[in-house]
Enzyme design. Sequence first.
Site, short mmCIF file in Angstrom:
data_model
loop_
_atom_site.label_atom_id
_atom_site.label_comp_id
_atom_site.label_asym_id
_atom_site.label_seq_id
_atom_site.Cartn_x
_atom_site.Cartn_y
_atom_site.Cartn_z
CG ASP A 82 130.09 -32.50 17.32
OD1 ASP A 82 129.86 -32.17 16.14
OD2 ASP A 82 130.51 -33.63 17.64
CG HIS A 83 126.05 -33.86 16.10
ND1 HIS A 83 125.50 -34.17 14.88
CD2 HIS A 83 127.27 -34.43 16.10
CE1 HIS A 83 126.34 -34.91 14.19
NE2 HIS A 83 127.44 -35.08 14.90
N GLY A 181 130.05 -43.58 16.12
CA GLY A 181 130.28 -44.71 17.03
C GLY A 181 130.95 -45.86 16.31
N GLY A 209 131.78 -39.12 11.89
CA GLY A 209 131.90 -40.57 12.04
C GLY A 209 133.23 -41.09 11.54
CB SER A 211 135.79 -43.61 15.33
OG SER A 211 136.16 -42.45 16.03
CG ASN A 230 133.22 -33.67 13.35
OD1 ASN A 230 133.75 -32.87 12.58
ND2 ASN A 230 132.29 -33.33 14.21
CB THR A 233 133.88 -43.53 18.49
OG1 THR A 233 132.62 -42.88 18.45
CG2 THR A 233 133.70 -44.94 19.05
#
Length: 284
Positions: A82-83, A181, A209, A211, A230, A233
């Site tokens: 991831d990333h 986040g 992102g 969450s 994805n 958080t």
Amino acid sequence: MPLVTILDEMKKAQAVGYAIPCFDTFEMHGTLGIIEALEGQRAPGIIGLYTSMFSRPNPEALTNYVKVLSEASAVPISIILDHGASFEHCIMALNAGFTDVMYDGSKLPLAENIATTKMVVRAAHAVGAGVEAELGHVGTGRDYRAFGGQQKGFTEPDIVERFVEETGVDMLAIAIGTAHGLYDGDPVLALDLLAEIRRRVEIPLVLHGGSGLSDDQFRAAVAGGIQKINVFTNLAVLSRERMLAHAAHDDVSLHSMTAEIRLAFRDECARLLEVFGTVGAADA
Ligand SMILES: [Zn+2]
């Protein structure tokens, strides 16, 4: 099941119209919860391992743990970097047996993002792995009001085709109003921008992102052509909440405490699979 790239499952998701989740994990209990949810819901899934692990000693320890469990699973589970912070991290992940890698050059000038993504694609395809890249930049939730909430970093539809064509990338993470986040403010998705990007390229599109989005926002994103979502958080937040609640009980042990992490991941991942429309997809 054998560990293979998620790309074939992505094609099925695209044809039918559901999204495959990428749940990140940093330790063993969350990993168990993710796999329990995927098996329970008969859904394919991706376990994401964050790039920072390749800056620390012995990344193979957690990698092997995730690999053994994923391979033993009765549903298709792929493992993605991831990333990926650099070409080197992507190579280390491929060498460690990841089925897919994300290279994140989204903060770099376009030419540099294209050049490195292209190298990662060449290396990954040589060993049968899939590649995700990011175009535009998904920022952080704490900067949301000043960044994503102002449509800053959004993916420019005019360069999407060129990026996909020149890099040969398999999946594309786009910036349409989400952030990593916890959000400062309420996330707003630019569904018109998603539609525009969806019209221009055929490869699976990825939403980071997750969450903090409502179930309706998730459904709208999937209906608009997102095939990979994805989430991390919120899994961490729910784990913390469950552990705090559990700590108030009389009969708390280390085992019962860490079990709360597994249960938090299991319950929320299972719920999200319903929202994403992925339940039963492993049997289709
Ligand atoms: Zn992300």
